[in-house]
Scaffold this motif. Structure first.
Motif, PDB file in Angstrom:
ATOM      1  N   ARG A 185       1.357   9.430   1.832  1.00 35.11           N
ATOM      2  CA  ARG A 185       2.236   9.087   0.704  1.00 35.11           C
ATOM      3  C   ARG A 185       3.694   9.186   1.126  1.00 35.11           C
ATOM      4  O   ARG A 185       4.045   9.974   1.993  1.00 35.11           O
ATOM      5  CB  ARG A 185       2.004  10.025  -0.490  1.00 35.11           C
ATOM      6  CG  ARG A 185       0.755   9.745  -1.291  1.00 35.11           C
ATOM      7  CD  ARG A 185       0.673  10.618  -2.535  1.00 35.11           C
ATOM      8  NE  ARG A 185       1.326  10.022  -3.682  1.00 35.11           N
ATOM      9  CZ  ARG A 185       0.698   9.297  -4.618  1.00 35.11           C
ATOM     10  NH1 ARG A 185      -0.614   9.103  -4.535  1.00 35.11           N
ATOM     11  NH2 ARG A 185       1.360   8.792  -5.626  1.00 35.11           N
ATOM     12  N   ASP A 199      -4.883  11.246   3.460  1.00 38.96           N
ATOM     13  CA  ASP A 199      -4.109  10.302   2.632  1.00 38.96           C
ATOM     14  C   ASP A 199      -2.639  10.353   3.023  1.00 38.96           C
ATOM     15  O   ASP A 199      -2.113  11.421   3.347  1.00 38.96           O
ATOM     16  CB  ASP A 199      -4.207  10.685   1.136  1.00 38.96           C
ATOM     17  CG  ASP A 199      -5.457  10.144   0.477  1.00 38.96           C
ATOM     18  OD1 ASP A 199      -6.267   9.503   1.173  1.00 38.96           O
ATOM     19  OD2 ASP A 199      -5.631  10.384  -0.747  1.00 38.96           O
ATOM     20  N   LEU A 224       0.810  -1.221   0.000  1.00 38.85           N
ATOM     21  CA  LEU A 224       0.000   0.000   0.000  1.00 38.85           C
ATOM     22  C   LEU A 224       0.843   1.271   0.000  1.00 38.85           C
ATOM     23  O   LEU A 224       0.354   2.327  -0.402  1.00 38.85           O
ATOM     24  CB  LEU A 224      -0.942   0.003   1.208  1.00 38.85           C
ATOM     25  CG  LEU A 224      -2.152  -0.934   1.070  1.00 38.85           C
ATOM     26  CD1 LEU A 224      -2.923  -0.970   2.373  1.00 38.85           C
ATOM     27  CD2 LEU A 224      -3.068  -0.500  -0.075  1.00 38.85           C
ATOM     28  N   HIS A 225       2.083   1.187   0.452  1.00 41.53           N
ATOM     29  CA  HIS A 225       2.892   2.418   0.464  1.00 41.53           C
ATOM     30  C   HIS A 225       3.566   2.704  -0.873  1.00 41.53           C
ATOM     31  O   HIS A 225       4.197   3.732  -1.022  1.00 41.53           O
ATOM     32  CB  HIS A 225       3.898   2.405   1.629  1.00 41.53           C
ATOM     33  CG  HIS A 225       5.143   1.605   1.397  1.00 41.53           C
ATOM     34  ND1 HIS A 225       5.133   0.271   1.048  1.00 41.53           N
ATOM     35  CD2 HIS A 225       6.449   1.953   1.495  1.00 41.53           C
ATOM     36  CE1 HIS A 225       6.387  -0.154   0.936  1.00 41.53           C
ATOM     37  NE2 HIS A 225       7.200   0.840   1.199  1.00 41.53           N
ATOM     38  N   HIS A 226       3.376   1.817  -1.829  1.00 42.71           N
ATOM     39  CA  HIS A 226       3.833   2.092  -3.190  1.00 42.71           C
ATOM     40  C   HIS A 226       2.637   2.579  -3.986  1.00 42.71           C
ATOM     41  O   HIS A 226       1.936   1.792  -4.616  1.00 42.71           O
ATOM     42  CB  HIS A 226       4.430   0.838  -3.818  1.00 42.71           C
ATOM     43  CG  HIS A 226       5.813   0.533  -3.328  1.00 42.71           C
ATOM     44  ND1 HIS A 226       6.686  -0.253  -4.014  1.00 42.71           N
ATOM     45  CD2 HIS A 226       6.477   0.944  -2.229  1.00 42.71           C
ATOM     46  CE1 HIS A 226       7.843  -0.327  -3.335  1.00 42.71           C
ATOM     47  NE2 HIS A 226       7.714   0.383  -2.250  1.00 42.71           N
ATOM     48  N   LYS A 227       2.388   3.884  -3.922  1.00 40.89           N
ATOM     49  CA  LYS A 227       1.154   4.392  -4.536  1.00 40.89           C
ATOM     50  C   LYS A 227       1.374   4.839  -5.965  1.00 40.89           C
ATOM     51  O   LYS A 227       2.427   5.344  -6.322  1.00 40.89           O
ATOM     52  CB  LYS A 227       0.633   5.566  -3.700  1.00 40.89           C
ATOM     53  CG  LYS A 227       0.267   5.114  -2.299  1.00 40.89           C
ATOM     54  CD  LYS A 227      -0.793   5.972  -1.661  1.00 40.89           C
ATOM     55  CE  LYS A 227      -1.257   5.246  -0.407  1.00 40.89           C
ATOM     56  NZ  LYS A 227      -2.035   6.102   0.476  1.00 40.89           N
TER      57      LYS A 227
END
Lengths: 280, 280
Positions: B113, B111, B96-99
């Motif tokens: 990032r 949000d 999820l942290h690779h958006k």
């Protein structure tokens, strides 16, 4: 306790997400290893009906069979196939049926070895990866692959085809093809069919039930989907649903942190968990 | 239930059995993926004192950190390093942290990032992989990597550094170096240290005890050996024995059918099993 036979089913589209044969080869290397570590005795490659993956299917079969063949027999059974271009990258299985060459005088009566039959006049000899060919008692076809058991010692080494009950160690896997997943699950004689799916029930919910079933089973078929489509989508091509076939549609990786898990990853992880369940 | 923090320790000699950087890269790709699938938050690379594996240790660190970095930040943090020659082979983590990039107007307050701080006059902007840089409230160093949380919407997008308790999803792993395994286990603040070893006790023998301990722990350190030497041999270089450190020296693969299991295979298999134990 006699451990159940472990069989796995994978789609012929398994390596379709890799473009280069080199990557397909690495992926299949992982699969051959995972199956060997946990003693899988049969790998079914079923056709994914959503596309034409025939070439990939052949590649999967060739590479997995190549890995399973003892090194000294590979030249006889595998011509210079395109699928084997990167075979040098494949990790060795290091199972007990991949035996090293030993001096003839070290061979014991009762030893087992994989070999290939070679007709010579009216005699049959077997190449078992030793410094000389070994006379075989009994009839087989020329070029046949067989497991032999030694019946006399050096300098009069002889062997015959081994019986199933004489093979106590894990002796590699067999690769079979299936026309579709639906046809495979309808025809297979397995006591326990387990689908792995991200959309399945979390394994923790049915863990104790699973342990009971696994212990009762003589053979277990573990089914995996493709990189693009899970077992629900794949069976829907044949108007079927995994739930008609088995109550075990399982997500073996509770709370996974990646959007997807690759089939080769799911295979190793799931086999580790089922191996635990079998031995608990 | 709050899942415990999962940490793993691997030796810098981990890829010493692969000669080519391409194979080392594939192996590390498997390790980065395995750690991400199961939410490992810290990877320790400890020095194997039996040889000089400094260069391999650097390669491991670089490749694992590269994998963990969102794609849009990689150019800023990784120069053209030799270790990254085959980075193209590395599988994406898909955590999820690779958006992915989204339109600025789709960004919501709250949000998160990953980004890098860029000083611009007396302002600080953050590159978070969107079509424009985002003003940051607060002070950070130029070039620092940070996790930001959005505090206002487009067209007046702003962000600040996120607090730990605001990061609820798995947010990748951190790579740390340790001078030796002995020093690592002596200094680490972990509730539960588990050694994996072929010579350890079979996991089934202490399964229920393990489940209890795993559930009580806030952090678990899982230790793996090298391709050539297990944790017993590695700790003996420092006149230590795993049994002085932990009662959990575990063989996670009962009845394995291959002579050896590679560290990357053991890592994925063991993490799958501990993930099950945590969720049971």
């Amino acid at each position: 306790m006699i451990a159940p036979q472990l069989w796995v089913a994978i789609p012929d589209s398994l390596v379709s997400d890799s473009y280069h044969l080199r990557e397909k080869t690495s992926k299949l290397g992982m699969i051959g290893r995972a199956c060997s570590i946990f003693g899988v005795s049969r790998i079914y490659i079923y056709k994914d009906l959503s596309g034409n993956y025939e070439e990939d299917g052949e590649t999967i079969k060739t590479i997995l069979e190549y890995m399973e063949t003892p090194q000294y027999l590979r030249k006889r059974f595998f011509k210079q196939l395109k699928a084997l271009t990167y075979a040098g990258l494949l990790p060795p299985l290091r199972t007990l049926h991949h035996k090293l060459e030993i001096p003839l005088s070290d061979v014991k009566v009762g030893d087992l070895r994989e070999g290939v039959a070679i007709k010579s006049g009216d005699r049959t000899l077997v190449d078992v990866g030793l410094s000389s060919l070994i006379p075989l008692e009994g009839m087989v076809k020329n070029g046949e692959r067989l497991t032999v058991i030694f019946t006399s010692k050096h300098p009069d080494l002889k062997c015959r085809v081994a019986k199933k009950e004489e093979m106590k160690d894990y002796w590699g896997y067999e690769v079979r093809s299936a026309p579709s997943l639906g046809k495979l699950v309808k025809s297979i004689k397995s006591d326990l069919i387990i689908f792995t799916s991200k959309k399945g029930r979390i394994i923790t919910e049915l863990w104790s039930e699973l342990i009971d079933e696994v212990k009762r089973a003589n053979s277990i078929l573990l089914i995996f989907g493709s990189p693009k489509r899970g077992v629900f989508e794949i069976l829907s091509d044949e108007n079927m649903n995994p739930m008609q076939i088995s109550k075990f549609i399982i997500n073996t990786m509770p709370d996974q942190k990646t959007a997807t898990v690759r089939t080769e990853e799911a295979l190793l992880a799931s086999l580790a968990i089922f191996n635990l369940a079998i031995h608990l």
